[in-house]
Design a protein around this motif. Structure first.
Motif, PDB file in Angstrom:
ATOM      1  N   ASP A   1       0.829  -1.210   0.000  1.00 48.37           N
ATOM      2  CA  ASP A   1       0.000   0.000   0.000  1.00 48.37           C
ATOM      3  C   ASP A   1       0.863   1.259   0.000  1.00 48.37           C
ATOM      4  O   ASP A   1       0.672   2.170   0.795  1.00 48.37           O
ATOM      5  CB  ASP A   1      -0.943   0.015   1.211  1.00 48.37           C
ATOM      6  CG  ASP A   1      -2.090  -0.954   1.068  1.00 48.37           C
ATOM      7  OD1 ASP A   1      -2.320  -1.421  -0.065  1.00 48.37           O
ATOM      8  OD2 ASP A   1      -2.746  -1.243   2.072  1.00 48.37           O
ATOM      9  N   CYS A   2       1.798   1.312  -0.911  1.00 45.98           N
ATOM     10  CA  CYS A   2       2.758   2.424  -0.943  1.00 45.98           C
ATOM     11  C   CYS A   2       2.116   3.759  -1.300  1.00 45.98           C
ATOM     12  O   CYS A   2       2.650   4.806  -0.964  1.00 45.98           O
ATOM     13  CB  CYS A   2       3.880   2.111  -1.921  1.00 45.98           C
ATOM     14  SG  CYS A   2       4.917   0.760  -1.349  1.00 45.98           S
ATOM     15  N   PHE A   3       0.974   3.732  -1.988  1.00 47.05           N
ATOM     16  CA  PHE A   3       0.355   4.985  -2.401  1.00 47.05           C
ATOM     17  C   PHE A   3      -0.329   5.711  -1.251  1.00 47.05           C
ATOM     18  O   PHE A   3      -0.803   6.823  -1.418  1.00 47.05           O
ATOM     19  CB  PHE A   3      -0.610   4.752  -3.564  1.00 47.05           C
ATOM     20  CG  PHE A   3       0.101   4.360  -4.823  1.00 47.05           C
ATOM     21  CD1 PHE A   3       0.927   5.267  -5.470  1.00 47.05           C
ATOM     22  CD2 PHE A   3      -0.013   3.079  -5.332  1.00 47.05           C
ATOM     23  CE1 PHE A   3       1.611   4.914  -6.619  1.00 47.05           C
ATOM     24  CE2 PHE A   3       0.666   2.714  -6.479  1.00 47.05           C
ATOM     25  CZ  PHE A   3       1.480   3.622  -7.129  1.00 47.05           C
ATOM     26  N   GLN A   4      -0.348   5.099  -0.058  1.00 47.28           N
ATOM     27  CA  GLN A   4      -0.893   5.798   1.108  1.00 47.28           C
ATOM     28  C   GLN A   4       0.057   6.904   1.561  1.00 47.28           C
ATOM     29  O   GLN A   4      -0.365   7.854   2.199  1.00 47.28           O
ATOM     30  CB  GLN A   4      -1.142   4.816   2.254  1.00 47.28           C
ATOM     31  CG  GLN A   4      -2.327   3.931   2.016  1.00 47.28           C
ATOM     32  CD  GLN A   4      -2.650   3.072   3.232  1.00 47.28           C
ATOM     33  OE1 GLN A   4      -2.019   3.173   4.276  1.00 47.28           O
ATOM     34  NE2 GLN A   4      -3.660   2.238   3.085  1.00 47.28           N
ATOM     35  N   ASP A   5       1.339   6.748   1.268  1.00 46.09           N
ATOM     36  CA  ASP A   5       2.329   7.764   1.620  1.00 46.09           C
ATOM     37  C   ASP A   5       3.481   7.685   0.620  1.00 46.09           C
ATOM     38  O   ASP A   5       4.502   7.054   0.881  1.00 46.09           O
ATOM     39  CB  ASP A   5       2.828   7.549   3.046  1.00 46.09           C
ATOM     40  CG  ASP A   5       3.646   8.720   3.559  1.00 46.09           C
ATOM     41  OD1 ASP A   5       4.074   9.551   2.740  1.00 46.09           O
ATOM     42  OD2 ASP A   5       3.867   8.799   4.775  1.00 46.09           O
ATOM     43  N   VAL A   6       3.317   8.322  -0.527  1.00 45.47           N
ATOM     44  CA  VAL A   6       4.269   8.227  -1.631  1.00 45.47           C
ATOM     45  C   VAL A   6       5.657   8.763  -1.252  1.00 45.47           C
ATOM     46  O   VAL A   6       6.662   8.101  -1.525  1.00 45.47           O
ATOM     47  CB  VAL A   6       3.711   8.906  -2.895  1.00 45.47           C
ATOM     48  CG1 VAL A   6       4.757   8.938  -3.993  1.00 45.47           C
ATOM     49  CG2 VAL A   6       2.459   8.178  -3.369  1.00 45.47           C
ATOM     50  N   PRO A   7       5.772   9.949  -0.610  1.00 44.07           N
ATOM     51  CA  PRO A   7       7.118  10.431  -0.270  1.00 44.07           C
ATOM     52  C   PRO A   7       7.886   9.457   0.646  1.00 44.07           C
ATOM     53  O   PRO A   7       9.078   9.219   0.449  1.00 44.07           O
ATOM     54  CB  PRO A   7       6.871  11.761   0.444  1.00 44.07           C
ATOM     55  CG  PRO A   7       5.540  12.213  -0.038  1.00 44.07           C
ATOM     56  CD  PRO A   7       4.752  10.959  -0.275  1.00 44.07           C
TER      57      PRO A   7
END
Length: 127
Positions: A28-34
């Motif tokens: 679920d990397c798109f929850q916190d892209v930076p």
């Protein structure tokens, strides 16, 4: 009549406020892209920062450089599952730590931020 004061050492009080599952999936990397970009491009630095926030030695993840299975990542996952009451197995932790290392660190960081369990201190009592 005299009263006696009993002082109890402060003990951390931790309670599970959430479910017994991870708050986010391993991918679920798109929850916190930076944060995920930081973990992808400089996983050792990200792992050190996350370990420090978790209350462990800052340089602990650097010990993984000398081994095949990332024991520190696996240990942190097991510890975090126990602390937060998350279901899982050591086998799954080993697979995540070995094949999805940076994603595993991102998941642990998100879980710490999501749970954010505060430590409550117990005060002294008069008896």
């Amino acid at each position: 009549m005299s009263s006696k004061m009993v002082i109890t050492q402060p003990q951390p009080v931790m309670e599970a406020r959430e479910s017994d599952e991870w708050g986010s999936g391993i991918c679920d990397c798109f929850q916190d892209v930076p944060e995920c970009c930081f973990a992808f491009w400089c996983c050792p630095c990200f792992a050190c920062v996350t370990t420090k926030k978790y209350g462990q030695c800052l340089c602990l993840p650097l010990l993984e450089i000398f081994g095949g299975i990332p024991a520190i990542t696996m240990s942190m996952r097991v510890s975090m599952r126990q602390r937060y009451g998350i279901k899982g197995t050591m086998c799954r932790d080993c697979l995540c730590a070995t094949f999805c290392n940076s994603c595993s660190w991102c998941q642990m960081s998100r879980e710490m931020r999501r749970r954010n369990i505060q430590i409550v201190l117990v005060s002294a009592k008069n008896t």
